[in-house]
Design a protein around this motif. Structure first.
Motif, short mmCIF file in Angstrom:
data_model
loop_
_atom_site.label_atom_id
_atom_site.label_comp_id
_atom_site.label_asym_id
_atom_site.label_seq_id
_atom_site.Cartn_x
_atom_site.Cartn_y
_atom_site.Cartn_z
N LYS A 12 -10.36 10.55 4.10
CA LYS A 12 -9.69 9.61 3.21
C LYS A 12 -9.05 8.97 3.99
N ILE A 14 -5.54 6.65 5.14
CA ILE A 14 -4.06 6.98 5.35
C ILE A 14 -3.15 7.10 3.93
N ASN A 15 -2.61 7.99 3.54
CA ASN A 15 -1.73 7.83 2.40
C ASN A 15 -0.43 7.09 2.78
N ASN A 16 -0.08 6.13 2.43
CA ASN A 16 1.01 5.43 2.85
C ASN A 16 2.05 5.86 2.41
N PHE A 17 1.94 6.37 0.92
CA PHE A 17 3.44 6.89 0.23
C PHE A 17 3.86 8.16 0.83
N ALA A 18 2.74 8.93 1.25
CA ALA A 18 3.00 10.31 2.14
C ALA A 18 3.69 9.85 3.30
N THR A 21 7.30 8.83 2.69
CA THR A 21 8.25 9.93 2.17
C THR A 21 8.72 10.82 3.31
N SER A 61 5.81 -0.61 -2.35
CA SER A 61 5.52 -0.47 -3.86
C SER A 61 5.03 -1.73 -4.42
N TYR A 64 1.82 -2.91 -2.70
CA TYR A 64 0.53 -1.89 -3.03
C TYR A 64 0.17 -2.03 -4.36
N ARG A 70 -3.15 -2.48 1.34
CA ARG A 70 -3.35 -1.21 1.62
C ARG A 70 -3.08 -1.01 3.29
N ARG A 421 -9.07 -0.38 -7.15
CA ARG A 421 -8.74 0.91 -6.35
C ARG A 421 -9.66 2.03 -6.45
#
Length: 421
Positions: A12, A14-18, A21, A61, A64, A70, A421
């Motif tokens: 997967k 990279i989860n930018n929002f993770a 956070t 945000s 995105y 991304r 997306r």
């Protein structure tokens, strides 16, 4: 019975929002301790950090969900560095923290606008002459109206606000160099850029901003090598610069004084070596994990200006730990690696040259700052990018980061239509 083929696991993205956070929690944590570093808890500091975190979330945000972008790796690194600087500044000088945050937000806005401008190569080609003229004009104004601060005539005061023109010229220098040498053209273009470079470096020497002059020269070498790939030409340029540097050292007492105690700071720890010896002592006492934000000794021996500008890395190593100092350095290395990777697949030579030159400038300035306060190199007084207090420096660092962002082919994908997306 035939063995069933194993399915390869899906990797997967990279989860930018993770990541954002995790970064936000870290910034709130350090912001709390920074606010508690003084005699009383500073609501101003923790509020400043909270506002900056909100700005980070709004930025990611917006791009995105609205622009369908991304790739936020560079921004997250810059957010990390800037947030670290805000926490250090807040722990030392709470009143300066909010101002630094406002300038950092202005830097993010400049970065965003410049990324959009850099998306149009033809426009950049048309802007190179006006930008070059503006850069030279800025330095000439500095030469005439600049006031001397810590030995260098590199500050201009406008309506009570002090700015450092040479910081903005860094951005123009990369822009003009990359735009002029976008294609391997006639020697006329190369000569033009050399004349522009000599004018910039020469003016910086006249105003005695030798640290910035050295940064400009190294950036010139990077741009020249990216264009020609000729080590002989680079060697000739370095030899000429070495001769010029020897002349400057011989006849400029300000520079001679700085070189006089280079590698001899312990011979006069309460005189010429006062700043560096106290920084080194503090860094050693911090160990791997640090003494805790606000518990260091460097802040007690040096004034607020030095601890949040030249010596901010010493404060970080003493109070945040040597391991965190390594993480900070690796952040700049990550920016440089990103630029190198992007330059290989960049849309044109303009993006390749500007990205590598920008990353090289930031990395070399980082080295000058860290090695200067630790006496590995002569002390030049340059700031630590994104981290040190200073409005002009913060704006230029974010602007330079735009060159690296523009070189990433993913950055402008949404311009051809939003992807699903």
């Amino acid at each position: 019975m035939a063995k069933r083929a194993k399915k390869m696991p899906n990797i997967k993205p990279i989860n930018n929002f993770a990541l954002l956070t995790v970064l936000s929690v870290f910034q709130l944590f350090t912001g709390y301790f920074a606010a508690n570093a003084g005699k009383e808890f500073s609501v101003k500091v923790i509020t400043t950090i909270a506002i900056f975190i909100l700005v980070e979330w709004i930025y990611v945000s917006a791009f995105y969900f609205i622009m369908h972008r991304r790739n936020f790796e560079l921004e997250l690194i810059a957010f990390f560095l800037t947030g670290t600087g805000l926490a250090v500044i807040g722990s030392v000088a709470p009143n300066a923290c909010f101002k630094q945050m406002i300038i950092a937000v202005a830097g993010i806005v400049c970065y965003t606008v410049l990324v959009f401008i850099l998306g149009n190569v033809e426009l950049c080609m048309k802007l190179r002459l006006p930008v070059a003229i503006g850069a030279i004009a800025l330095l000439l104004v500095n030469l005439v109206l600049g006031k001397v601060v810590y030995g260098a005539q590199n500050w201009i005061e406008i309506a009570g606000v002090t700015v450092q023109p040479s910081e903005f010229v860094k951005v123009a220098f990369i822009f003009v160099g990359a735009a002029t040498l976008e294609k391997i053209q006639t020697s006329k273009n190369i000569i033009k850029f050399i004349v522009f470079s000599v004018a910039c470096v020469g003016t910086l020497i006249l105003i005695r901003d030798f640290g910035t002059a050295l940064i400009f020269f190294i950036t010139f070498l990077i741009i020249a090598f990216m264009n020609s790939g000729d080590f002989k030409t680079i060697g000739l340029a370095v030899s000429a610069a070495g001769l010029g540097g020897a002349i400057v050292i011989k006849y400029k007492s300000y520079v001679t004084k700085r070189f006089a105690f280079y590698r001899h700071i312990w011979e006069d720890p309460y005189g010429s070596g006062y700043q560096q010896t106290h920084v080194l002592t503090g860094m050693a006492s911090g160990g791997f994990l640090g003494l805790g934000i606000g518990n260091g000794s460097i802040r007690n021996y040096l004034n607020d200006y030095l601890t949040t500008t030249d010596d901010v890395f010493g404060i970080i190593c003493e109070e945040w730990g040597f391991l965190f100092g390594i993480v900070l350095v690796l952040s700049f290395v990550a920016i440089a690696v990103s630029a190198l990777v992007n330059s290989i697949a960049a849309r044109s030579t303009f993006y390749s040259i500007s990205a590598v030159a920008g990353a090289g400038l930031l990395l070399f300035q980082t080295a000058l700052n860290i090695f200067g306060i630790t006496d590995v190199l002569p002390l030049t007084g340059v700031t630590l990018p994104f981290v040190s207090q200073g409005g002009s420096s913060m704006l230029s660092c974010w602007a330079i980061l735009a060159f690296i962002k523009a070189s990433d082919i993913r950055t402008y994908n949404y311009l051809g239509g939003a992807k699903k997306r």
